[in-house]
Design an enzyme around this catalytic site. Structure first.
Site, PDB file in Angstrom:
ATOM      1  N   ASP A 133      30.793 -20.794  18.694  1.00  0.00           N
ATOM      2  CA  ASP A 133      31.376 -19.878  17.723  1.00  0.00           C
ATOM      3  C   ASP A 133      31.678 -20.711  16.479  1.00  0.00           C
ATOM      4  O   ASP A 133      32.041 -21.873  16.590  1.00  0.00           O
ATOM      5  CB  ASP A 133      32.670 -19.310  18.346  1.00  0.00           C
ATOM      6  CG  ASP A 133      33.143 -18.077  17.634  1.00  0.00           C
ATOM      7  OD1 ASP A 133      32.732 -17.867  16.478  1.00  0.00           O
ATOM      8  OD2 ASP A 133      33.934 -17.328  18.227  1.00  0.00           O
ATOM      9  N   ASP A 337      30.493 -12.366  24.954  1.00  0.00           N
ATOM     10  CA  ASP A 337      31.359 -13.322  25.633  1.00  0.00           C
ATOM     11  C   ASP A 337      32.731 -12.702  25.790  1.00  0.00           C
ATOM     12  O   ASP A 337      33.087 -11.769  25.072  1.00  0.00           O
ATOM     13  CB  ASP A 337      31.455 -14.618  24.831  1.00  0.00           C
ATOM     14  CG  ASP A 337      32.069 -14.403  23.459  1.00  0.00           C
ATOM     15  OD1 ASP A 337      33.282 -14.615  23.301  1.00  0.00           O
ATOM     16  OD2 ASP A 337      31.346 -14.011  22.525  1.00  0.00           O
ATOM     17  N   CYS A 375      31.868  -9.640  48.531  1.00  0.00           N
ATOM     18  CA  CYS A 375      31.507 -10.438  47.351  1.00  0.00           C
ATOM     19  C   CYS A 375      30.841 -11.737  47.807  1.00  0.00           C
ATOM     20  O   CYS A 375      31.285 -12.373  48.766  1.00  0.00           O
ATOM     21  CB  CYS A 375      32.735 -10.740  46.502  1.00  0.00           C
ATOM     22  SG  CYS A 375      32.391 -11.817  45.091  1.00  0.00           S
ATOM     23  N   CYS A 377      30.609 -14.555  46.123  1.00  0.00           N
ATOM     24  CA  CYS A 377      31.030 -15.752  45.379  1.00  0.00           C
ATOM     25  C   CYS A 377      31.584 -16.829  46.323  1.00  0.00           C
ATOM     26  O   CYS A 377      31.922 -16.558  47.482  1.00  0.00           O
ATOM     27  CB  CYS A 377      32.048 -15.402  44.291  1.00  0.00           C
ATOM     28  SG  CYS A 377      33.761 -15.308  44.851  1.00  0.00           S
ATOM     29  N   CYS A 380      35.152 -15.897  47.678  1.00  0.00           N
ATOM     30  CA  CYS A 380      35.225 -14.830  48.682  1.00  0.00           C
ATOM     31  C   CYS A 380      34.539 -15.208  49.989  1.00  0.00           C
ATOM     32  O   CYS A 380      34.877 -14.669  51.039  1.00  0.00           O
ATOM     33  CB  CYS A 380      34.644 -13.535  48.131  1.00  0.00           C
ATOM     34  SG  CYS A 380      35.685 -12.842  46.821  1.00  0.00           S
ATOM     35  N   HIS A 406      35.827 -16.155  41.197  1.00  0.00           N
ATOM     36  CA  HIS A 406      35.570 -14.769  41.617  1.00  0.00           C
ATOM     37  C   HIS A 406      35.448 -13.830  40.412  1.00  0.00           C
ATOM     38  O   HIS A 406      34.522 -13.023  40.336  1.00  0.00           O
ATOM     39  CB  HIS A 406      36.657 -14.256  42.565  1.00  0.00           C
ATOM     40  CG  HIS A 406      36.558 -12.780  42.758  1.00  0.00           C
ATOM     41  ND1 HIS A 406      35.570 -12.197  43.536  1.00  0.00           N
ATOM     42  CD2 HIS A 406      37.255 -11.756  42.203  1.00  0.00           C
ATOM     43  CE1 HIS A 406      35.688 -10.886  43.473  1.00  0.00           C
ATOM     44  NE2 HIS A 406      36.696 -10.584  42.667  1.00  0.00           N
TER      45      HIS A 406
HETATM   46 ZN   LIG Z   1      34.311 -13.086  44.981  1.00  0.00          ZN
END
Ligand SMILES: [Zn+2]
Length: 448
Positions: A133, A337, A375, A377, A380, A406
């Site tokens: 930026d 973003d 999930c 990730c 998780c 997450h």
């Molecule tokens: Zn997750």
């Protein structure tokens, strides 16, 4: 919410000893080096599918550090780090690119340090594409004593062109040549001009940079918006000129693309004029910036998408919540973003398909389920709500890391699904289902 496979993690860059780069003046331009205009072909954008009945589209942005499949969520790494998360984890949650901030890195550690390190990606051990930026927003918001998040509501009377947060000193002053501002770190006075911003961003070395622009607020008078827009147009011309000069003098560096920034606040004619003015300049893409009310976000992005050239990517600078993502994509934004996934994580808030919940609640004390059932990730698949609740209560920093991973994965997956739904023509059905579930206002079904 359905599952998609995580994006291919980018391999972390190997550690290299810093190779001090040549200073801009030190590298002569040789005859056989392609001109800066020719070097623009080292960056590219190809439009893929278009969604019928909307401006949404898929595409691929090509940079010297890899490709970005769009629409794409760009992870925010303001100070050359996605807060509390390692670059391996950033790749693991599927982020395709990281956006850092020129203002922060200029003040600390200094853009010369990033230049000597071989650029932002190498400095922070991120091998994928990077953005910076321009610093305009931070110079004029952090530096000016505005509230931390600039109030973008028009409910207060407009026409106050010198809005400063109560009790704060005005720390930024704009003139036609640039901006004087005081560092939010130590009060030192600095000056940013379009040329300074380009030098700082070339030193930082991100694949995609933004032209230096003036940020206005929705409080400014119409007359001031017009004056400011003209200033931003003239600054855009100066940015391009300095950008090409630096590209030529630093011919040993990878090409850095430059995006022009569209301002014009809530005024349709000003936004459209800004797009037409900047579209005539040889920018590689465009940023849609400045004062946007949440309610008008889609409308304003739509005006810009109508006016801007079809073959250049459009980045929406700074959005807030998941519904903004669908609105932005639907109206033609290719990348955007958002600081929220990590910001709210530090306050122990986590996203689920049924809304945002806060892990500080006592009901999570013995909840041995993941933050979000199903999930994929890292968090998780390895940790429970009870454990992260404990970390939060014990003020252990790992809670920031685990919730951030997450939350980032949640947003990346949402955008991946939106991209796939544009391809298959099911975008509106997906939007209706996801937004319907997210804003239904039901209690957390897992934590009940
Ligand atoms: Zn997750």
């Amino acid at each position: 919410m359905g599952m998609t496979s995580p994006a291919q993690p980018a391999a972390p860059a190997p550690l290299h000893p810093a190779s001090p780069g040549a200073t801009p003046e030190a590298t002569p331009v040789s005859e056989d080096v392609p001109s800066s205009h020719a070097r623009q072909s080292e960056f590219g954008f190809t439009v893929g599918s278009r969604l019928e009945g909307a401006r949404a589209r898929t595409g691929v942005i090509r940079t010297p550090h890899g490709e970005i499949a769009t629409p794409a969520f760009i992870a925010v790494g303001t100070k050359a780090t996605v807060k509390a998360v390692t670059p391996e984890a950033v790749a693991g949650f599927g982020a395709q690119a990281v956006l850092a901030n020129a203002y922060h890195l200029y003040l600390q550690p200094g853009s010369d340090v990033l230049d000597a390190a071989g650029g932002l990606g190498r400095f922070m051990n991120w091998s994928g594409p990077t953005f910076t930026d321009s610093g305009g927003f931070q110079v004029m918001s952090l530096g000016s004593g505005f509230k931390k998040v600039i109030d973008m509501k028009t409910t207060t009377p407009s026409g106050s062109d010198d809005a400063v947060a109560p009790g704060k000193e005005r720390l930024a002053n704009v003139d036609d040549d640039g901006v004087w501002f005081k560092s939010h770190l130590n009060g030192d006075t600095h000056r940013f001009t379009p040329e300074v911003s380009m030098n700082v961003q070339h030193q930082i070395g991100a694949d995609i940079m933004f032209a230096f622009d003036e940020l206005t607020t929705l409080h400014n008078s119409r007359a001031y918006q017009e004056e400011s827009l003209e200033r931003t147009r003239l600054w855009a011309e100066r940015c391009i000129k300095e950008h090409f000069r630096l590209t030529d003098s630093r011919a040993d560096r990878e090409y850095q693309a430059l995006f022009g920034v569209i301002q014009g606040a809530q005024y349709e004619d000003l936004r459209r004029k800004a797009c037409r003015d900047l579209a005539e300049m040889p920018f590689d893409g465009f940023g849609i910036g400045g004062a946007l009310e949440k309610e008008n976000l889609g409308t304003i992005v739509g005006w810009c998408a109508d006016e801007l050239p079809e073959d250049k990517p459009r980045h929406l600078l700074g959005i807030s919540e998941p519904d903004d993502i669908f609105t932005a994509i639907e109206n033609g934004a290719d990348t955007f973003d958002c600081v929220s996934p990590t910001r709210v994580a530090r306050n122990s808030a986590f996203y689920t398909p049924h809304g945002r919940f806060n892990l500080s609640g006592q009901r999570y004390r013995t909840d041995f389920t993941p933050l979000q059932a199903g999930c994929d990730c890292y968090t998780c698949t390895h940790y429970t709500r009870a454990y992260i609740h404990h970390l939060h209560k014990a003020k252990e920093l790992l809670s920031h890391t685990l919730i951030s991973i997450h939350n980032e994965r949640f947003v990346v997956r949402m955008v991946d699904e939106a991209r796939a739904a544009i391809e298959t023509g099911t975008f509106f059905a997906l939007k209706e289902r996801v937004m319907g579930e997210y804003y239904a206002g039901n209690p957390d079904p897992q934590g009940a």
